[in-house]
Motif scaffolding. Structure first.
Motif, PDB file in Angstrom:
ATOM      1  N   LEU A  85     -64.123  27.446  -6.022  1.00 49.16           N
ATOM      2  CA  LEU A  85     -64.006  25.996  -5.856  1.00 49.16           C
ATOM      3  C   LEU A  85     -65.004  25.266  -6.751  1.00 49.16           C
ATOM      4  N   LEU A  86     -66.213  25.812  -6.837  1.00 50.30           N
ATOM      5  CA  LEU A  86     -67.230  25.194  -7.688  1.00 50.30           C
ATOM      6  C   LEU A  86     -66.821  25.269  -9.161  1.00 50.30           C
ATOM      7  N   ALA A  87     -66.258  26.416  -9.564  1.00 49.70           N
ATOM      8  CA  ALA A  87     -65.792  26.569 -10.952  1.00 49.70           C
ATOM      9  C   ALA A  87     -64.664  25.584 -11.245  1.00 49.70           C
ATOM     10  N   GLU A  88     -63.749  25.420 -10.293  1.00 51.30           N
ATOM     11  CA  GLU A  88     -62.645  24.464 -10.463  1.00 51.30           C
ATOM     12  C   GLU A  88     -63.176  23.034 -10.559  1.00 51.30           C
ATOM     13  N   ASN A  89     -64.184  22.740  -9.752  1.00 48.27           N
ATOM     14  CA  ASN A  89     -64.815  21.424  -9.779  1.00 48.27           C
ATOM     15  C   ASN A  89     -65.432  21.147 -11.151  1.00 48.27           C
ATOM     16  N   LYS A  90     -66.111  22.140 -11.710  1.00 46.66           N
ATOM     17  CA  LYS A  90     -66.745  21.978 -13.024  1.00 46.66           C
ATOM     18  C   LYS A  90     -65.695  21.820 -14.123  1.00 46.66           C
ATOM     19  N   ASN A  91     -64.609  22.571 -14.017  1.00 41.43           N
ATOM     20  CA  ASN A  91     -63.530  22.452 -15.001  1.00 41.43           C
ATOM     21  C   ASN A  91     -62.924  21.050 -14.982  1.00 41.43           C
ATOM     22  N   GLN A  92     -62.764  20.506 -13.785  1.00 38.18           N
ATOM     23  CA  GLN A  92     -62.197  19.163 -13.664  1.00 38.18           C
ATOM     24  C   GLN A  92     -63.148  18.112 -14.237  1.00 38.18           C
ATOM     25  N   ILE A  93     -64.445  18.322 -14.006  1.00 38.80           N
ATOM     26  CA  ILE A  93     -65.442  17.404 -14.575  1.00 38.80           C
ATOM     27  C   ILE A  93     -65.385  17.451 -16.101  1.00 38.80           C
ATOM     28  N   PHE A  94     -65.273  18.661 -16.656  1.00 37.30           N
ATOM     29  CA  PHE A  94     -65.184  18.818 -18.109  1.00 37.30           C
ATOM     30  C   PHE A  94     -63.940  18.112 -18.653  1.00 37.30           C
ATOM     31  N   LYS A  95     -62.826  18.207 -17.915  1.00 36.40           N
ATOM     32  CA  LYS A  95     -61.583  17.551 -18.333  1.00 36.40           C
ATOM     33  C   LYS A  95     -61.758  16.029 -18.352  1.00 36.40           C
ATOM     34  N   VAL A  96     -62.415  15.494 -17.327  1.00 39.59           N
ATOM     35  CA  VAL A  96     -62.642  14.042 -17.272  1.00 39.59           C
ATOM     36  C   VAL A  96     -63.541  13.623 -18.431  1.00 39.59           C
ATOM     37  N   GLU A  97     -64.583  14.409 -18.698  1.00 40.91           N
ATOM     38  CA  GLU A  97     -65.485  14.094 -19.808  1.00 40.91           C
ATOM     39  C   GLU A  97     -64.733  14.075 -21.144  1.00 40.91           C
ATOM     40  N   THR A  98     -63.828  15.056 -21.315  1.00 40.46           N
ATOM     41  CA  THR A  98     -63.069  15.158 -22.562  1.00 40.46           C
ATOM     42  C   THR A  98     -62.046  14.034 -22.693  1.00 40.46           C
ATOM     43  N   ASP A  99     -61.325  13.753 -21.611  1.00 44.56           N
ATOM     44  CA  ASP A  99     -60.261  12.744 -21.647  1.00 44.56           C
ATOM     45  C   ASP A  99     -60.809  11.330 -21.842  1.00 44.56           C
ATOM     46  N   HIS A 100     -61.948  11.052 -21.207  1.00 41.96           N
ATOM     47  CA  HIS A 100     -62.455   9.676 -21.196  1.00 41.96           C
ATOM     48  C   HIS A 100     -63.698   9.480 -22.065  1.00 41.96           C
ATOM     49  N   LYS A 101     -64.110  10.551 -22.767  1.00 39.83           N
ATOM     50  CA  LYS A 101     -65.259  10.456 -23.687  1.00 39.83           C
ATOM     51  C   LYS A 101     -66.498   9.910 -22.977  1.00 39.83           C
ATOM     52  N   ILE A 102     -66.801  10.480 -21.827  1.00 35.65           N
ATOM     53  CA  ILE A 102     -67.976  10.072 -21.067  1.00 35.65           C
ATOM     54  C   ILE A 102     -68.608  11.307 -20.442  1.00 35.65           C
ATOM     55  N   ARG A 103     -69.932  11.373 -20.432  1.00 38.45           N
ATOM     56  CA  ARG A 103     -70.637  12.522 -19.875  1.00 38.45           C
ATOM     57  C   ARG A 103     -71.021  12.244 -18.428  1.00 38.45           C
ATOM     58  N   LEU A 104     -70.950  13.290 -17.617  1.00 43.32           N
ATOM     59  CA  LEU A 104     -71.311  13.146 -16.203  1.00 43.32           C
ATOM     60  C   LEU A 104     -72.767  12.715 -16.072  1.00 43.32           C
ATOM     61  N   ALA A 105     -73.635  13.268 -16.923  1.00 45.54           N
ATOM     62  CA  ALA A 105     -75.050  12.928 -16.860  1.00 45.54           C
ATOM     63  C   ALA A 105     -75.265  11.429 -17.064  1.00 45.54           C
ATOM     64  N   ASP A 106     -74.496  10.855 -17.991  1.00 42.48           N
ATOM     65  CA  ASP A 106     -74.612   9.402 -18.237  1.00 42.48           C
ATOM     66  C   ASP A 106     -74.111   8.612 -17.032  1.00 42.48           C
ATOM     67  N   PHE A 107     -73.030   9.101 -16.425  1.00 38.87           N
ATOM     68  CA  PHE A 107     -72.488   8.436 -15.243  1.00 38.87           C
ATOM     69  C   PHE A 107     -73.510   8.445 -14.106  1.00 38.87           C
ATOM     70  N   ILE A 108     -74.149   9.590 -13.877  1.00 35.76           N
ATOM     71  CA  ILE A 108     -75.133   9.715 -12.812  1.00 35.76           C
ATOM     72  C   ILE A 108     -76.329   8.809 -13.098  1.00 35.76           C
ATOM     73  N   ARG A 109     -76.768   8.795 -14.373  1.00 39.55           N
ATOM     74  CA  ARG A 109     -77.902   7.957 -14.741  1.00 39.55           C
ATOM     75  C   ARG A 109     -77.587   6.484 -14.532  1.00 39.55           C
ATOM     76  N   ASN A 110     -76.389   6.057 -14.888  1.00 33.69           N
ATOM     77  CA  ASN A 110     -75.997   4.663 -14.701  1.00 33.69           C
ATOM     78  C   ASN A 110     -75.881   4.315 -13.220  1.00 33.69           C
ATOM     79  N   THR A 111     -75.445   5.296 -12.433  1.00 31.62           N
ATOM     80  CA  THR A 111     -75.302   5.073 -10.990  1.00 31.62           C
ATOM     81  C   THR A 111     -76.668   4.898 -10.326  1.00 31.62           C
ATOM     82  N   GLU A 112     -77.631   5.705 -10.777  1.00 33.05           N
ATOM     83  CA  GLU A 112     -78.954   5.676 -10.163  1.00 33.05           C
ATOM     84  C   GLU A 112     -79.785   4.491 -10.632  1.00 33.05           C
ATOM     85  N   SER A 113     -79.478   3.962 -11.821  1.00 27.53           N
ATOM     86  CA  SER A 113     -80.284   2.848 -12.362  1.00 27.53           C
ATOM     87  C   SER A 113     -79.891   1.500 -11.737  1.00 27.53           C
TER      88      SER A 113
END
Length: 287
Positions: A259-287
């Motif tokens: 399940l964790l591997a599937e979760n990571k694969n889906q995150i990678f797909k979102v990053e690729t499709d939308h040209k956005i990194r999860l790290a940037d999303f988390i940083r923007n959320t926390e700021s």
């Protein structure tokens, strides 16, 4: 303090716990339940990441279309202004009366016809642009509504899935507990029976003169049963519980790892499709 998300390091640590004989099955089940709760954060993060990424792409696409038509409207206004200047110029030529020169008059008439024709084209272009802007506004509104509905629909199966995990784990722990009780009784009684059988086969004398008394004849069984219950019963139960539990816990850990591997694969797909990194999303959320 918020529960942290699950990582592969956590799974490796739990794998080591399964190999540690000092860890009780109760502790292992509690830890596994905690890992599933932490994975729920991973899934929630993925859902939020997908939603924000799709929303950003939707807004960017809408803004791009609006910018395109805004430029077209500006160009249309410029052409309308030029047309107004041509109308004023044509009107000025007629202020001094109708010219007698037929060639000049033909040019004025041709210019007026051209003005009417160009004005009709500009009006049609304006109508078309207004209609297109209305369409993209409606389409944008529908897409927003659809995205919000998808986000709302995620929460129901999302919560149900982890409630099912928790319920399944409780049932498994209860089932294993019943099996441990049954197997422990067999072992605790079986050991004294074996000892008693050995003593009887060796011809050990029975207690008392009346050898036909069942209790006195098999006193070694009773003595062994008491000793096993006092000094070995807990260890037997613990060993059986671990044998029965570890297999289930390993399967659950493997499922969680998938399940964790599937979760990571889906995150990678979102990053690729939308040209956005999860790290940037988390940083923007926390700021």
């Amino acid at each position: 303090m918020p529960i942290p998300s699950l990582s592969e390091t956590d799974l490796e640590a739990y794998q080591n716990d399964l190999s540690n004989p000092e860890k009780s099955t109760g502790e292992l089940f509690i830890t596994l339940n905690g890992l599933y709760q932490r994975f729920a954060n991973n899934e929630q993060l993925l859902a939020d990441f997908e939603y924000v990424s799709e929303l950003n792409s939707l807004e960017s696409n809408y803004a791009s279309k609006k910018e395109h038509y805004t430029k077209e409207i500006s160009e249309l206004k410029r052409q309308f202004k030029q047309l107004d200047n041509r109308i004023v110029a044509a009107e000025q030529k007629l202020r001094h009366g109708i010219p007698e020169d037929l060639m000049v008059m033909d040019k004025i008439i041709a210019e007026q016809e051209s003005i009417v024709e160009d004005q009709e084209k500009l009006n049609n272009a304006e109508t078309y642009i207004v209609e297109q802007v209305r369409k993209i506004d409606i389409e944008y509104g529908k897409d927003l509504q659809k995205l919000e509905q998808q986000q709302n629909n995620r929460s129901i199966p999302f919560q149900s899935k982890f409630s099912a995990f928790n319920e399944q784990m409780k049932l498994a722990e209860k089932s294993i507990s019943l099996k441990v009780s049954a197997f422990s009784i067999v072992a605790i009684i079986g050991i004294p029976l074996v000892i008693d059988t050995i003593f009887v086969s060796l011809g050990m004398p029975a207690l008392g003169k009346n050898a036909n008394n069942l209790i006195l004849t098999h006193y070694m069984f009773l003595v062994s049963l008491i000793l096993v219950e006092l000094f070995m019963a807990d260890k037997i139960r613990s060993r059986i519980s671990r044998m029965l539990s570890v297999s289930y816990l390993k399967d659950s850990l493997s499922n969680l790892s998938n399940l964790l591997a599937e979760n990571k694969n889906q995150i990678f797909k979102v990053e690729t499709d939308h040209k956005i990194r999860l790290a940037d999303f988390i940083r923007n959320t926390e700021s």
